[in-house]
Design a protein around this motif. Structure first.
Motif, PDB file in Angstrom:
ATOM      1  N   TRP A  31       0.851  -1.196   0.000  1.00 40.40           N
ATOM      2  CA  TRP A  31       0.000   0.000   0.000  1.00 40.40           C
ATOM      3  C   TRP A  31       0.880   1.237   0.000  1.00 40.40           C
ATOM      4  CZ3 TRP A  31      -4.461   0.040   4.097  1.00 40.40           C
ATOM      5  CH2 TRP A  31      -5.194  -1.148   4.024  1.00 40.40           C
ATOM      6  N   MET A  32       1.896   1.201   0.854  1.00 39.11           N
ATOM      7  CA  MET A  32       2.731   2.382   1.015  1.00 39.11           C
ATOM      8  C   MET A  32       3.401   2.717  -0.308  1.00 39.11           C
ATOM      9  SD  MET A  32       5.491   3.008   4.010  1.00 39.11           S
ATOM     10  CE  MET A  32       6.962   2.511   3.209  1.00 39.11           C
ATOM     11  N   LEU A  33       3.867   1.703  -1.019  1.00 35.01           N
ATOM     12  CA  LEU A  33       4.514   1.950  -2.302  1.00 35.01           C
ATOM     13  C   LEU A  33       3.538   2.583  -3.291  1.00 35.01           C
ATOM     14  CD1 LEU A  33       6.640  -1.298  -2.537  1.00 35.01           C
ATOM     15  CD2 LEU A  33       7.458   1.022  -2.170  1.00 35.01           C
ATOM     16  N   VAL A  34       2.302   2.106  -3.307  1.00 38.04           N
ATOM     17  CA  VAL A  34       1.309   2.692  -4.213  1.00 38.04           C
ATOM     18  C   VAL A  34       1.022   4.141  -3.828  1.00 38.04           C
ATOM     19  CG1 VAL A  34      -1.046   2.532  -5.077  1.00 38.04           C
ATOM     20  CG2 VAL A  34       0.278   0.472  -4.749  1.00 38.04           C
ATOM     21  N   ALA A  35       0.963   4.400  -2.521  1.00 42.85           N
ATOM     22  CA  ALA A  35       0.725   5.774  -2.066  1.00 42.85           C
ATOM     23  C   ALA A  35       1.856   6.681  -2.498  1.00 42.85           C
ATOM     24  CB  ALA A  35       0.559   5.805  -0.548  1.00 42.85           C
ATOM     25  N   ILE A  36       3.099   6.184  -2.348  1.00 40.95           N
ATOM     26  CA  ILE A  36       4.246   6.987  -2.774  1.00 40.95           C
ATOM     27  C   ILE A  36       4.191   7.215  -4.279  1.00 40.95           C
ATOM     28  CG2 ILE A  36       6.766   6.983  -2.972  1.00 40.95           C
ATOM     29  CD1 ILE A  36       6.902   5.486  -0.366  1.00 40.95           C
ATOM     30  N   LEU A  37       3.760   6.194  -5.010  1.00 40.79           N
ATOM     31  CA  LEU A  37       3.647   6.337  -6.456  1.00 40.79           C
ATOM     32  C   LEU A  37       2.673   7.453  -6.814  1.00 40.79           C
ATOM     33  CD1 LEU A  37       4.370   5.310  -9.251  1.00 40.79           C
ATOM     34  CD2 LEU A  37       2.576   3.611  -9.040  1.00 40.79           C
ATOM     35  N   LEU A  38       1.523   7.476  -6.164  1.00 34.34           N
ATOM     36  CA  LEU A  38       0.557   8.543  -6.450  1.00 34.34           C
ATOM     37  C   LEU A  38       1.144   9.903  -6.093  1.00 34.34           C
ATOM     38  CD1 LEU A  38      -2.215   9.464  -7.395  1.00 34.34           C
ATOM     39  CD2 LEU A  38      -3.023   9.240  -5.057  1.00 34.34           C
ATOM     40  N   ALA A  39       1.840   9.962  -4.958  1.00 36.56           N
ATOM     41  CA  ALA A  39       2.460  11.232  -4.570  1.00 36.56           C
ATOM     42  C   ALA A  39       3.426  11.681  -5.655  1.00 36.56           C
ATOM     43  CB  ALA A  39       3.187  11.074  -3.233  1.00 36.56           C
ATOM     44  N   GLY A  40       4.204  10.740  -6.167  1.00 37.07           N
ATOM     45  CA  GLY A  40       5.145  11.084  -7.215  1.00 37.07           C
ATOM     46  C   GLY A  40       4.459  11.583  -8.472  1.00 37.07           C
ATOM     47  N   ILE A  41       3.375  10.919  -8.842  1.00 35.98           N
ATOM     48  CA  ILE A  41       2.648  11.347 -10.041  1.00 35.98           C
ATOM     49  C   ILE A  41       2.117  12.763  -9.850  1.00 35.98           C
ATOM     50  CG2 ILE A  41       0.617  10.928 -11.470  1.00 35.98           C
ATOM     51  CD1 ILE A  41       0.918   7.971 -10.769  1.00 35.98           C
ATOM     52  N   VAL A  42       1.540  13.018  -8.682  1.00 34.90           N
ATOM     53  CA  VAL A  42       0.954  14.333  -8.421  1.00 34.90           C
ATOM     54  C   VAL A  42       2.022  15.417  -8.488  1.00 34.90           C
ATOM     55  CG1 VAL A  42      -0.062  15.750  -6.607  1.00 34.90           C
ATOM     56  CG2 VAL A  42      -1.015  13.537  -7.116  1.00 34.90           C
ATOM     57  N   LEU A  43       3.220  15.100  -7.952  1.00 33.75           N
ATOM     58  CA  LEU A  43       4.264  16.117  -7.906  1.00 33.75           C
ATOM     59  C   LEU A  43       4.943  16.309  -9.255  1.00 33.75           C
ATOM     60  CD1 LEU A  43       6.212  15.548  -4.578  1.00 33.75           C
ATOM     61  CD2 LEU A  43       4.764  17.462  -5.210  1.00 33.75           C
ATOM     62  N   PHE A  44       5.211  15.201  -9.948  1.00 34.53           N
ATOM     63  CA  PHE A  44       6.105  15.317 -11.091  1.00 34.53           C
ATOM     64  C   PHE A  44       5.439  15.119 -12.434  1.00 34.53           C
ATOM     65  CE2 PHE A  44       9.371  15.864  -8.212  1.00 34.53           C
ATOM     66  CZ  PHE A  44       9.405  14.856  -7.268  1.00 34.53           C
ATOM     67  N   ARG A  45       4.298  14.430 -12.485  1.00 41.57           N
ATOM     68  CA  ARG A  45       3.689  14.215 -13.793  1.00 41.57           C
ATOM     69  C   ARG A  45       2.176  14.161 -13.643  1.00 41.57           C
ATOM     70  NH1 ARG A  45       5.698  13.664 -19.349  1.00 41.57           N
ATOM     71  NH2 ARG A  45       3.721  13.246 -20.388  1.00 41.57           N
ATOM     72  N   PRO A  46       1.582  15.255 -13.205  1.00 43.37           N
ATOM     73  CA  PRO A  46       0.147  15.207 -12.933  1.00 43.37           C
ATOM     74  C   PRO A  46      -0.696  14.983 -14.181  1.00 43.37           C
ATOM     75  CG  PRO A  46       0.971  17.436 -12.704  1.00 43.37           C
ATOM     76  CD  PRO A  46       2.160  16.566 -12.871  1.00 43.37           C
ATOM     77  N   GLN A  47      -0.146  15.310 -15.343  1.00 44.47           N
ATOM     78  CA  GLN A  47      -0.964  15.103 -16.528  1.00 44.47           C
ATOM     79  C   GLN A  47      -0.962  13.650 -16.958  1.00 44.47           C
ATOM     80  OE1 GLN A  47       1.895  16.577 -16.283  1.00 44.47           O
ATOM     81  NE2 GLN A  47       3.030  16.732 -18.169  1.00 44.47           N
ATOM     82  N   GLY A  48      -0.166  12.800 -16.318  1.00 38.82           N
ATOM     83  CA  GLY A  48      -0.172  11.387 -16.649  1.00 38.82           C
ATOM     84  C   GLY A  48       0.708  11.093 -17.858  1.00 38.82           C
ATOM     85  N   LEU A  49       0.643   9.842 -18.283  1.00 38.09           N
ATOM     86  CA  LEU A  49       1.514   9.423 -19.372  1.00 38.09           C
ATOM     87  C   LEU A  49       1.003   9.878 -20.729  1.00 38.09           C
ATOM     88  CD1 LEU A  49       2.334   5.805 -18.235  1.00 38.09           C
ATOM     89  CD2 LEU A  49       3.864   7.755 -18.282  1.00 38.09           C
TER      90      LEU A  49
END
Lengths: 407, 236, 352
Positions: A364-382
């Motif tokens: 769970w924690m890894l997925v949460a960190i992943l979302l945090a990373g997406i929000v910070l660095f690539r919010p528009q997605g792939l």
């Protein structure tokens, strides 16, 4: 190559063909045979080459990822194309699942009635159950939408959390409805007699189903689910290019001018919300028929709301292809973390003896960190948002136009 | 050396260019008025000076320091204060508290003294000191806004359309107070105004801007008497 | 209201439905509907056979629950007001505080209970340690996540999404460190109820919880009204751009806000753990009532949050006389939706 391999290979070929139809860059008339050919070759090759355990893992992975892809498509309809911040996906997911369960199972009688309670059991066929799951989900969404949709975005998010919680509480506590908190079992798997009972299949298909055993049912179901995913995708994409879809996006992007052009904003927003909910309900129904047993704990916020948002954010909101891509990637990450924590088990045990038991929380924690990373660095997605105008025009590729992004 | 020197700045919002090679000077203790039609970029100049925008090219110097890249709170520390056109008071705070916020960066003992001076300047505020700023009239709010900006004893105060939305009598009063502040506290004033005639009458010098560029420059009197300026910008 | 309907209204005057809606959108209407809701709950409870004493003691329990929700709610409303987004990880901060206090209590030697309460000095120590620690965690999360988003000028959605990610992150950390079992501060220790007039039986602990909530709220109120930093927090909440223009260091204000929010949240968590038990989901269970309290009490208004919290707490408890107690958060949700539909700015807010 034995008959079983051939059969399984053909089944696997179906999702591969669908993928090929999307990816192969040929003209339409050539694309279909090319995709079928590629699908068959790849399918049989994979079945022949992969050991049985890995193969069934691949099949179940694809099934679950496809179900989540359907849910993500539903969310994209609500969020990506109309800006509704729905943090209560779990509710529609649950409604779809439980509705089809109630529709397709038999009401318990006699001794069984002591152990299982449910409001009704219609023993309806699979398709009816799934469609009912979508419809009921849509109806509930409609009832919710009327008071709640015109709230501003953050209030809508909070309200949807509440709605999902209430739905889950209902399924958890109302025994008479769906056996809550006990699980509801025995949800029928569609067409499963084809692998269980040799007489079920028509003669001309006996060569296909004969070699398969009961446990090979997953091959059949992955075909059903990926076909459903493809159908839903095509339906949503063409809806997007239709006048309805164009109006939706106009409303999202330029609310004032859409209103001045006489479009009824509220009704349009409700429609898109409902459509998204219907898709989520369909996903929930397909989930129920896959897992055969459901209870309220399947629909807790982590797996049913949070993870779908991660999928959409990663894939790219406003883009249906992105939604599906995100679903597969995140489901891959989630499944991958299982291997990772298994691999790390000795290290975890060295840090603290209780940690290996709690390894799912590490995931769970890894997925949460992943979302945090997406929000910070690539919010528009792939995949960026598809700038589609109409079915007659194809895509606009105008790099000078400033991208209207959701975020 | 002028107190404020805006040296040929070009800037805008995002990709959109608004100002082109604009130069403005304000000397110590001066009142400078910037007038021009809507969309001339007058407010943009003010935002660039105060650090809400950064110039793409050119330089802004204040009291000998290059403030082109400064943030607003750093500029406040150098002795410049800004009164925005709208949302220029804390509506949920009282008059008293608004003035306190104006002097946030200062220590408490100096604040009380300064507040007294502000209340002498705007006696009406003293009456209503415990009232929430949001409940006051437009003119009273403008007084609170200006008073807050003056709390730090700035060398230069930027006023963005101080007369906007005010009744004519209140406009006269505000302008009179601006002149008073300028003379009593020796605060330089840079003022952007729609009310061209009155503001030029108060100002020592003025700039006329249009389409993001300097057009005419001169003393207040010169501009008032200039027939072109009068025709184009002063309403005849 | 959209531009289109506004111009229509200017042209044709208010439509009859609108007049009715405008009348409904007043403070009195909201307050009356809340009161009506209570009457219905109490009536339903009585109809189910509950005695008046039971309802009264439920009210008292509810006030105490309101204190717990309020402690969390005040922190939530401050963050909502100053930082302008709903912090979905606030429940996790509450849980974290409770568990940090738990570890403190487990680590320290047990002492005798203080007075009529069930806890000893170790719990107070736990509280004193947990509050600033969780405040620091909140500041840390802000530094890592929200401050970057502020610098990028991100939209509200990203902040909400980030707080959702942080909620799950903190929850998984709690699960990893403490596991999923239920815990108690004091296993098996009894908490006798005091006999009060009117046949009410209230535990001393409950009175402590309520008193602590009251004391902390008063401290927050004094902070906001009398201190410079408190006024700066109110100013930043009111108009963040103007705060910057006035030279207020908004980042410092934001850090103070997080410290306060985290500290209050953890106090709420400890109190909740004292009153019932500690479980990793406890903060999430409180999240919906906290949001309901914040919105009912008007965002950014700490006293309003406490008032809202008491209303929610009492409603949840009293409802258990009539319906399954598990639906408590559902009751909070109904009140939330009621507020949002009738008067979204809450009981104490001004129309914007």
């Amino acid at each position: 190559m034995d008959a079983a391999t051939l059969s399984k290979g053909i089944f696997i070929a179906v999702p591969l063909t669908l993928l090929g139809l999307k990816l192969i860059p040929l003209r339409a008339v050539l694309r279909l045979p090319a995709a079928i050919a590629a699908g068959l070759v790849l399918g049989i090759a994979i079945v022949a080459a992969m050991p049985g355990g890995n193969l069934s893992y691949l099949v179940s992975f694809t099934t679950m990822a496809s179900i989540y892809a359907i849910l993500t498509l539903g969310l994209n309809t609500q969020w990506g194309f109309n800006g509704h911040l729905n943090f209560g996906i779990a509710g529609f997911f649950a409604i779809g699942a439980f509705t089809t369960a109630l529709f397709t199972t038999a009401a318990p009688t006699g001794v069984m009635a002591n152990y299982t309670q449910q409001a009704f059991g219609l023993e309806a066929p699979f398709l009816v159950g799934v469609l009912a799951g979508g419809v009921v989900s849509g109806v509930i969404a409609f009832l919710i939408a009327i008071p709640v949709l015109r709230l501003r975005m953050d209030f809508l998010a909070i309200s949807t959390i509440g709605i999902a919680e209430i739905i889950r509480l209902i399924f958890q506590n109302e025994r008479w409805l769906a056996n809550g908190p006990q699980p509801l079992r025995g949800i029928p798997r569609p067409l499963d007699c084809l692998v269980k009972d040799p007489g079920c299949a028509p003669d001309w298909l006996a060569w296909l189903f004969g070699p398969l055993e009961a446990r090979d049912y997953t091959f059949l179901y992955v075909v059903i689910v990926t076909l459903a995913l493809a159908l839903i995708y095509v339906a949503l994409e063409s809806a997007l290019r239709s006048p309805w879809g164009r109006t939706l996006r106009a409303v999202r992007d330029e609310e004032a001018s859409a209103a001045m052009n006489g479009k009824n904003l509220t009704s349009l927003r409700i429609q898109s919300f409902v459509v998204g909910a219907v898709v989520m309900g369909l996903g929930g129904a397909l989930y129920a028929h896959y897992t055969v047993t459901i209870d309220y704990s399947h629909f807790k916020p982590l797996f049913s709301t949070f993870i779908i948002w991660v999928m959409l954010m990663l894939g790219g909101s406003g883009n249906n292809k992105g939604a599906m891509l995100g679903a597969f990637i995140i489901w891959g990450v989630w499944s991958g973390t299982a291997f990772l924590t298994g691999f790390l088990e000795p290290a975890l045990a060295a840090i603290h003896p209780t940690l290996p038991d709690r390894s799912s929380y590490l995931r769970w924690m890894l997925v949460a960190i992943l979302l945090a990373g997406i929000v910070l660095f690539r919010p528009q997605g792939l995949l960026p948002e598809d700038k589609v105008v109409s079915r007659f025009l194809g895509k606009i590729t105008n790099p000078q136009r400033k991208q209207h992004s959701q975020v | 050396m002028p107190l404020l020197k805006v040296d040929r700045i070009t800037c805008g919002y995002g990709d959109m260019q608004v100002l082109t090679d604009v130069s403005i000077e304000v000397k110590r203790g001066e009142i400078v008025s910037i007038i021009g039609p809507n969309g001339a970029g007058k407010s943009t100049v003010m935002k660039a000076v105060f650090g809400l925008l950064h110039p793409w090219t050119g330089k802004i110097e204040f009291d000998g320091i290059d403030i082109s890249r400064h943030e607003p709170y750093e500029i406040v520390e150098t002795g410049m204060c800004y009164v925005p056109q709208v949302a220029n008071v804390f509506t949920e705070l009282t008059v008293d508290e608004n003035l306190d916020m104006g002097a946030f960066v200062r220590s408490d003992d100096q604040v009380g003294q300064r507040k007294q001076q502000i209340f002498e300047l705007f006696p009406r505020l003293h009456e209503r000191r415990r009232q929430k700023a949001g409940k006051m009239s437009g003119g009273e709010r403008q007084m609170v806004a200006m008073g807050s900006a003056l709390m730090l004893d700035p060398k230069l105060i930027l006023l963005d359309e101080p007369s906007a939305g005010l009744a004519p009598r209140m406009v006269d009063h505000i302008f009179e107070r601006i002149v008073h502040v300028n003379q009593q506290f020796n605060v330089a004033v840079m003022m952007v105004e729609q009310n061209a005639k009155q503001s030029l009458q108060m100002a020592q010098r003025g700039y006329v801007m249009a389409s993001g560029e300097n057009r005419v420059e001169g003393t207040g009197d010169e501009l008032l008497k200039d027939p072109d300026v009068a025709r184009l910008y002063l309403g005849g | 209201m959209t531009q289109a309907s506004e111009s229509a209204r200017a042209a044709f005057g208010p439509r009859p439905g609108e007049r009715l809606r405008a009348a409904l959108r007043t403070r009195t209407a909201l307050a009356s509907l809340i009161a009506l809701f209570f009457v219905l709950l109490i009536a339903a409870g009585l109809a189910q056979g509950a005695t008046a004493e039971r309802i009264l003691s439920l009210v008292v329990w509810g006030i105490m629950l309101g204190g717990v929700i309020g402690l969390g709610g005040i922190g939530l409303t401050l963050v909502y007001g100053v930082l302008k987004f709903p912090n979905f990880s606030h429940g996790a901060l509450t849980t974290l505080g409770a568990y940090i206090a738990f570890s403190t209590v487990a680590y320290l030697p047990k002492s005798e209970p203080i007075g009529p309460f069930s806890f000893g000095w170790e719990l107070v120590a736990g509280l004193v340690i947990a509050m600033p620690l969780v405040g620091l965690v909140a500041i840390g999360v802000d530094r890592v996540m929200y401050r970057r988003l502020r610098r990028q000028g991100s939209s509200l959605v990203l902040f909400a999404m980030a707080s959702l990610a942080m909620a799950f992150f903190l929850r998984s950390v709690i699960y990893l460190i403490w596991g999923s079992d239920f815990r108690f501060y004091y296993e098996g220790r009894s908490n006798p109820a005091l006999d009060l007039p009117l046949g009410m039986r209230v535990q001393a602990d409950q009175i402590f919880i309520l008193a602590l909530a009251f004391v902390l709220v008063t401290c927050v109120y004094l902070l906001l009204e009398k201190t410079k930093m408190g006024k700066a927090m109110r100013a930043t909440a009111n108009n963040p751009e103007l705060a910057q223009v006035r030279g207020i260091n908004t980042e410092k204000v934001i850090a103070y806000t997080w410290m306060l929010s985290g500290a209050l949240a953890s106090a709420g968590g400890v109190m909740y753990g004292l009153a019932s038990q500690l479980r990793p989901e406890m903060g999430f269970w409180l999240l919906l009532p906290m949001f309901a309290a914040v919105i009912m009490g008007s965002i950014g208004n700490p006293r309003g949050a406490l008032v809202g919290a008491v209303i929610i707490g009492v409603a949840q408890q009293v409802s258990s006389a009539a319906i399954n107690p598990a639906y408590g958060p559902g009751v909070a949700f109904v009140l939330l939706v009621l507020t949002l539909l009738i008067r979204p700015q809450g009981l104490f807010g001004e129309r914007s």
